[in-house]
Scaffold this motif. Structure first.
Motif, short mmCIF file in Angstrom:
data_model
loop_
_atom_site.label_atom_id
_atom_site.label_comp_id
_atom_site.label_asym_id
_atom_site.label_seq_id
_atom_site.Cartn_x
_atom_site.Cartn_y
_atom_site.Cartn_z
N ILE A 75 8.06 62.03 83.23
CA ILE A 75 9.22 61.85 82.36
C ILE A 75 10.00 60.58 82.72
CG2 ILE A 75 10.85 63.24 83.72
CD1 ILE A 75 10.50 63.52 79.95
N GLU A 76 9.88 60.16 83.97
CA GLU A 76 10.57 58.94 84.42
C GLU A 76 10.13 57.71 83.64
OE1 GLU A 76 10.52 61.61 88.10
OE2 GLU A 76 9.20 61.21 86.42
N ASP A 77 8.88 57.72 83.14
CA ASP A 77 8.41 56.57 82.37
C ASP A 77 9.27 56.33 81.13
OD1 ASP A 77 6.42 56.00 84.14
OD2 ASP A 77 4.76 56.52 82.80
N LEU A 78 9.78 57.40 80.55
CA LEU A 78 10.68 57.23 79.39
C LEU A 78 11.98 56.55 79.81
CD1 LEU A 78 10.15 60.57 77.45
CD2 LEU A 78 9.27 58.30 76.89
N GLY A 79 12.46 56.87 81.00
CA GLY A 79 13.68 56.20 81.49
C GLY A 79 13.46 54.72 81.70
N PHE A 80 12.33 54.37 82.32
CA PHE A 80 12.03 52.95 82.51
C PHE A 80 11.83 52.26 81.17
CE2 PHE A 80 10.79 53.91 86.98
CZ PHE A 80 11.58 52.94 87.58
N GLY A 81 11.14 52.92 80.27
CA GLY A 81 10.92 52.34 78.94
C GLY A 81 12.24 52.10 78.22
N PHE A 82 13.14 53.08 78.30
CA PHE A 82 14.46 52.94 77.67
C PHE A 82 15.19 51.74 78.25
CE2 PHE A 82 19.02 53.64 77.77
CZ PHE A 82 19.30 53.84 76.42
N GLY A 83 15.19 51.63 79.57
CA GLY A 83 15.87 50.52 80.23
C GLY A 83 15.30 49.18 79.81
N LEU A 84 13.98 49.06 79.82
CA LEU A 84 13.34 47.79 79.47
C LEU A 84 13.57 47.41 78.02
CD1 LEU A 84 9.97 48.23 81.38
CD2 LEU A 84 11.81 46.64 81.94
N VAL A 85 13.39 48.35 77.12
CA VAL A 85 13.58 48.06 75.70
C VAL A 85 15.04 47.72 75.41
CG1 VAL A 85 13.54 49.09 73.39
CG2 VAL A 85 11.59 49.38 74.91
N THR A 86 15.93 48.52 75.94
CA THR A 86 17.36 48.31 75.68
C THR A 86 17.83 46.98 76.25
OG1 THR A 86 17.72 50.69 75.67
CG2 THR A 86 19.67 49.30 75.94
N LEU A 87 17.47 46.67 77.49
CA LEU A 87 17.89 45.39 78.07
C LEU A 87 17.31 44.21 77.32
CD1 LEU A 87 17.71 46.22 81.88
CD2 LEU A 87 19.77 45.76 80.52
N THR A 88 16.08 44.32 76.86
CA THR A 88 15.47 43.25 76.07
C THR A 88 16.22 43.05 74.77
OG1 THR A 88 13.30 43.67 77.04
CG2 THR A 88 13.35 42.49 74.93
N LEU A 89 16.54 44.14 74.07
CA LEU A 89 17.25 44.02 72.81
C LEU A 89 18.69 43.53 72.99
CD1 LEU A 89 15.89 47.16 70.92
CD2 LEU A 89 15.31 44.75 70.54
N VAL A 90 19.33 43.95 74.07
CA VAL A 90 20.69 43.47 74.36
C VAL A 90 20.66 41.96 74.59
CG1 VAL A 90 22.53 43.51 76.11
CG2 VAL A 90 21.62 45.65 75.20
N ALA A 91 19.70 41.50 75.40
CA ALA A 91 19.59 40.06 75.66
C ALA A 91 19.26 39.30 74.38
CB ALA A 91 18.52 39.80 76.73
N TRP A 92 18.34 39.81 73.61
CA TRP A 92 17.94 39.16 72.37
C TRP A 92 19.12 39.07 71.41
CZ3 TRP A 92 12.89 40.83 69.43
CH2 TRP A 92 12.64 39.96 68.40
N THR A 93 19.87 40.16 71.28
CA THR A 93 21.03 40.18 70.40
C THR A 93 22.08 39.19 70.88
OG1 THR A 93 20.62 42.49 69.85
CG2 THR A 93 22.84 41.65 69.43
N ARG A 94 22.33 39.19 72.17
CA ARG A 94 23.32 38.27 72.75
C ARG A 94 22.91 36.82 72.55
NH1 ARG A 94 28.49 37.13 74.06
NH2 ARG A 94 28.50 35.64 75.75
N LEU A 95 21.67 36.50 72.85
CA LEU A 95 21.19 35.13 72.69
C LEU A 95 21.21 34.71 71.23
CD1 LEU A 95 18.26 35.13 75.27
CD2 LEU A 95 20.48 33.98 75.49
N GLY A 96 20.89 35.63 70.34
CA GLY A 96 20.93 35.33 68.91
C GLY A 96 22.34 35.04 68.44
N ARG A 97 23.30 35.80 68.92
CA ARG A 97 24.70 35.58 68.54
C ARG A 97 25.21 34.26 69.12
NH1 ARG A 97 27.12 41.67 69.49
NH2 ARG A 97 26.03 42.63 67.73
N THR A 98 24.81 33.95 70.35
CA THR A 98 25.23 32.71 70.99
C THR A 98 24.65 31.52 70.23
OG1 THR A 98 25.36 33.81 73.13
CG2 THR A 98 25.23 31.41 73.16
N ALA A 99 23.37 31.60 69.87
CA ALA A 99 22.72 30.52 69.13
C ALA A 99 23.36 30.35 67.76
CB ALA A 99 21.23 30.79 69.00
N ALA A 100 23.66 31.46 67.10
CA ALA A 100 24.28 31.40 65.77
C ALA A 100 25.67 30.79 65.86
CB ALA A 100 24.34 32.79 65.14
N ALA A 101 26.44 31.15 66.90
CA ALA A 101 27.78 30.59 67.08
C ALA A 101 27.70 29.08 67.32
CB ALA A 101 28.50 31.28 68.22
N GLY A 102 26.75 28.65 68.13
CA GLY A 102 26.57 27.21 68.39
C GLY A 102 26.17 26.48 67.13
#
Length: 109
Positions: A75-102
């Protein structure tokens, strides 16, 4: 006492939630789109994990996991998967917003 893999999965979940809601503040975890997308990821994660662990390609030390399995994988694999997917999407969203603002600043100049 929880095992190392379990502890790591819990840390991954907590870090991902804090990064989204407190540090970067993308608010992804508050959207239906995130959870719909994540359901698709989990579906395929369970298939791949089931194959890899069911065939014995990947094995886990029973002393570092809880012992609860879903599609053969801990079941721990789901926790790691959640962390990896969520952190990737958070970074992608943040970088996209930063690029759009620039881009907006350059266009306004």
């Amino acid at each position: 006492m929880i095992g190392a893999y379990t502890a790591g999965a819990l840390v991954a979940i907590v870090v991902a939630v804090l990064m989204d809601l407190v540090v970067v503040r993308t608010g992804l975890l508050r959207t239906r789109l995130f959870w719909a997308s994540y359901a698709i990821v989990v579906f395929f994660q369970l298939i791949v994990n089931g194959i890899l662990t069911g065939l014995g390609i990947v094995q886990y030390d029973p002393d570092v996991i809880l012992g609860i399995r879903l599609a053969y994988a801990p079941i721990e694999d789901l926790g790691f998967g959640f962390g990896l997917v969520t952190l990737t999407l958070v970074a992608w969203t943040r970088l996209g917003r930063t690029a759009a603002a620039g881009r907006d600043e350059r266009e306004a100049a």
